[in-house]
Design an enzyme around this catalytic site. Structure first.
Site, mmCIF file in Angstrom:
data_model
loop_
_atom_site.group_PDB
_atom_site.id
_atom_site.type_symbol
_atom_site.label_atom_id
_atom_site.label_comp_id
_atom_site.label_asym_id
_atom_site.label_seq_id
_atom_site.Cartn_x
_atom_site.Cartn_y
_atom_site.Cartn_z
ATOM 1 N N GLY A 22 0.834 -1.215 0.000
ATOM 2 C CA GLY A 22 0.000 0.000 0.000
ATOM 3 C C GLY A 22 0.857 1.249 0.000
ATOM 4 N N GLY A 28 1.230 4.202 3.854
ATOM 5 C CA GLY A 28 2.281 3.517 3.091
ATOM 6 C C GLY A 28 3.316 4.495 2.557
ATOM 7 N N SER A 118 -6.859 -0.277 13.712
ATOM 8 C CA SER A 118 -7.462 1.053 13.804
ATOM 9 C C SER A 118 -8.126 1.193 15.160
ATOM 10 C CB SER A 118 -8.509 1.176 12.695
ATOM 11 O OG SER A 118 -9.435 2.186 13.017
ATOM 12 N N SER A 119 -8.263 2.448 15.619
ATOM 13 C CA SER A 119 -8.921 2.658 16.915
ATOM 14 C C SER A 119 -10.412 2.294 16.845
ATOM 15 C CB SER A 119 -8.772 4.112 17.365
ATOM 16 O OG SER A 119 -9.312 4.980 16.407
ATOM 17 N N CYS A 120 -10.972 2.146 15.620
ATOM 18 C CA CYS A 120 -12.404 1.819 15.524
ATOM 19 C C CYS A 120 -12.695 0.360 15.845
ATOM 20 C CB CYS A 120 -12.959 2.205 14.161
ATOM 21 S SG CYS A 120 -12.414 1.116 12.868
ATOM 22 N N TYR A 147 -15.626 -2.290 8.625
ATOM 23 C CA TYR A 147 -14.168 -2.102 8.614
ATOM 24 C C TYR A 147 -13.550 -2.693 9.893
ATOM 25 C CZ TYR A 147 -9.727 0.464 8.393
ATOM 26 O OH TYR A 147 -8.393 0.805 8.352
ATOM 27 N N LYS A 151 -10.725 -5.719 10.493
ATOM 28 C CA LYS A 151 -9.469 -5.488 11.215
ATOM 29 C C LYS A 151 -9.360 -6.415 12.430
ATOM 30 C CE LYS A 151 -7.513 -2.472 8.610
ATOM 31 N NZ LYS A 151 -6.213 -2.755 7.986
ATOM 32 N N HIS A 190 -11.616 11.386 5.082
ATOM 33 C CA HIS A 190 -11.661 11.541 6.542
ATOM 34 C C HIS A 190 -11.912 13.014 6.857
ATOM 35 C CE1 HIS A 190 -10.708 7.548 7.977
ATOM 36 N NE2 HIS A 190 -9.885 7.421 6.957
HETATM 37 P P1 GDP Z 1 -14.354 8.560 12.133
HETATM 38 O O1 GDP Z 1 -13.351 9.208 13.037
HETATM 39 O O2 GDP Z 1 -14.080 7.109 11.924
HETATM 40 O O3 GDP Z 1 -15.761 8.791 12.583
HETATM 41 O O4 GDP Z 1 -14.200 9.186 10.666
HETATM 42 P P2 GDP Z 1 -13.958 10.636 10.030
HETATM 43 O O5 GDP Z 1 -12.519 10.956 9.956
HETATM 44 O O6 GDP Z 1 -14.714 10.616 8.740
HETATM 45 O O7 GDP Z 1 -14.607 11.696 11.067
HETATM 46 C C1 GDP Z 1 -15.980 11.732 11.203
HETATM 47 C C2 GDP Z 1 -16.436 12.791 12.196
HETATM 48 O O8 GDP Z 1 -16.213 14.099 11.669
HETATM 49 C C3 GDP Z 1 -17.933 12.656 12.390
HETATM 50 O O9 GDP Z 1 -18.296 13.126 13.689
HETATM 51 C C4 GDP Z 1 -18.464 13.597 11.307
HETATM 52 O O10 GDP Z 1 -19.808 13.997 11.565
HETATM 53 C C5 GDP Z 1 -17.473 14.749 11.412
HETATM 54 N N1 GDP Z 1 -17.332 15.570 10.188
HETATM 55 C C6 GDP Z 1 -17.627 16.916 10.079
HETATM 56 N N2 GDP Z 1 -17.400 17.347 8.830
HETATM 57 C C7 GDP Z 1 -16.911 16.299 8.118
HETATM 58 C C8 GDP Z 1 -16.454 16.144 6.768
HETATM 59 O O11 GDP Z 1 -16.453 17.072 5.943
HETATM 60 N N3 GDP Z 1 -15.997 14.898 6.397
HETATM 61 C C9 GDP Z 1 -15.981 13.852 7.281
HETATM 62 N N4 GDP Z 1 -15.487 12.661 6.881
HETATM 63 N N5 GDP Z 1 -16.414 13.969 8.558
HETATM 64 C C10 GDP Z 1 -16.870 15.164 8.975
#
Ligand code: GDP
Length: 332
Positions: A22, A28, A118-120, A147, A151, A190
């Protein structure tokens, strides 16, 4: 001494063949940059040449390349939007890649293996900061369950290979990562690149307000990809076997605070509105990284300068150039 007992032994990367799976992605590519300091031969292969979801192609590649070390950063990744839209792809692709690479690596006596979690993977309501022992103690956050299951399956396969065949590996659980080569797709990215893009476009179109996703209240911890790559190299050089280890930065803030930080960096002066119809995801996922800090590693990149650097790179890259030129034309 069994292979699993060879922890805390210094491992020299110099002269080794290190396959970064990757290599074009966020993590990566950071690993490839970091490895230039180690005097090793970095091996890479494109998805066009080897599809890691196919067992025979994966086996042929590993037999041919004979890596001493595998750093496993190949994965289907994305932000909350991508995870909600494509759960089947996230579960299938990530499970297949890990299973295929792990089996082929086990058959080819690879000396060091590093798997990226991942932390998820931790339960939605795990006590904070999340300790490695929280794994499988409660239900997952639904927006990234597919996901996370992939993992967790990889982590458990690594554990099973250690138990059944004595094959050591390092399974890392990084917190939310951002940095160079991030994906800026407005729907799939993200949160950090997503916000950079929306706030930059709002600035250049002189929009009085901008709408971001969710309530703004979830808390997130962010780690720069260069710090993550440095932690990976540190772990590979000092440990043969770590069944699970958190990698965080301790830099935590709410999504609303992040939005104001990004607005300040891009220079957007309008108002920020949150669309509560969009998902929030996990309320909080701060990692307890005390095991890693006790080993002597700490992150270097502070969040503000990491985001400033990413914004600069995105602006000067060819990526999305056409769209940026169009929106930057003076309003008529
Ligand atoms: P997560 O950390 O796994 O939930 O993933 P993300 O990096 O996509 O972050 C998501 C969080 O950011 C959630 O609380 C979304 O509601 C908020 N968020 C706010 N604006 C945005 C945006 O423009 N893109 C994304 N991906 N998330 C957003």
């Amino acid at each position: 001494m069994s292979l699993l007992d060879q922890t805390n032994t210094t491992f020299r990367l110099e002269g080794k063949r290190v396959w970064v799976a990757g290599h074009n992605g966020l993590v990566g590519s950071a690993l490839v940059r970091r490895l230039t300091e180690e005097g090793c031969a970095v091996l890479t292969v494109s998805r066009r040449e080897v599809d890691l979801t196919r067992q025979s192609e994966t086996e042929r590649w590993i037999e041919y390349a004979r890596p001493h070390v595998i750093l496993m950063a190949a994965a289907k990744v994305g932000g909350i939007g991508a995870n909600v839209a494509y759960p089947a792809d996230f579960l299938y692709v990530n499970t297949m890649i890990s299973m295929n690479v792990m089996k082929a690596a086990a058959a080819n006596a690879v000396e060091r293996l590093l798997w990226m979690g991942s932390s998820c993977i931790y339960p939605k309501h795990a006590p904070q900061p999340i300790d490695e022992r929280a794994l499988l103690t409660g239900p997952l956050e639904p927006t990234n369950e597919a996901y996370a299951i992939a993992k967790i399956a990889s982590l458990k396969l690594a554990e099973a290979y250690a138990q059944q065949h004595g094959i050591p590996s390092i399974c890392i659980m990084p917190t939310n990562v951002y940095g160079q080569n991030d994906n800026f797709d407005p729907e799939l990215s993200h949160v950090i690149p997503g916000m950079i893009r929306r706030l930059h476009l709002a600035k250049t179109t002189r929009a009085p307000n901008v709408t971001l996703w969710g309530s703004g209240t979830p808390l997130r911890e962010f780690l720069h990809a260069d710090d993550l790559a440095d932690a990976c190299v540190f772990l590979v050089k000092n440990h043969a076997h770590l069944p699970i280890i958190n990698i965080g930065s301790g830099q935590e803030l709410s999504i609303c605070e992040l939005a104001h930080l990004v607005a300040d960096i891009v220079g957007y002066k309008g108002s920020i509105v949150f669309n509560q119809e969009m998902p929030d995801g996990a309320p909080r996922k701060l990692l307890n990284s005390s095991r890693l800090s006790a080993m002597g590693w700490k992150p270097k990149v502070d969040l503000r300068s990491g985001i400033e650097d990413l914004y600069r790179r995105w602006q000067s890259s060819a990526q999305d150039a056409a769209e940026r030129v169009i929106v930057e034309l003076p309003a008529t």
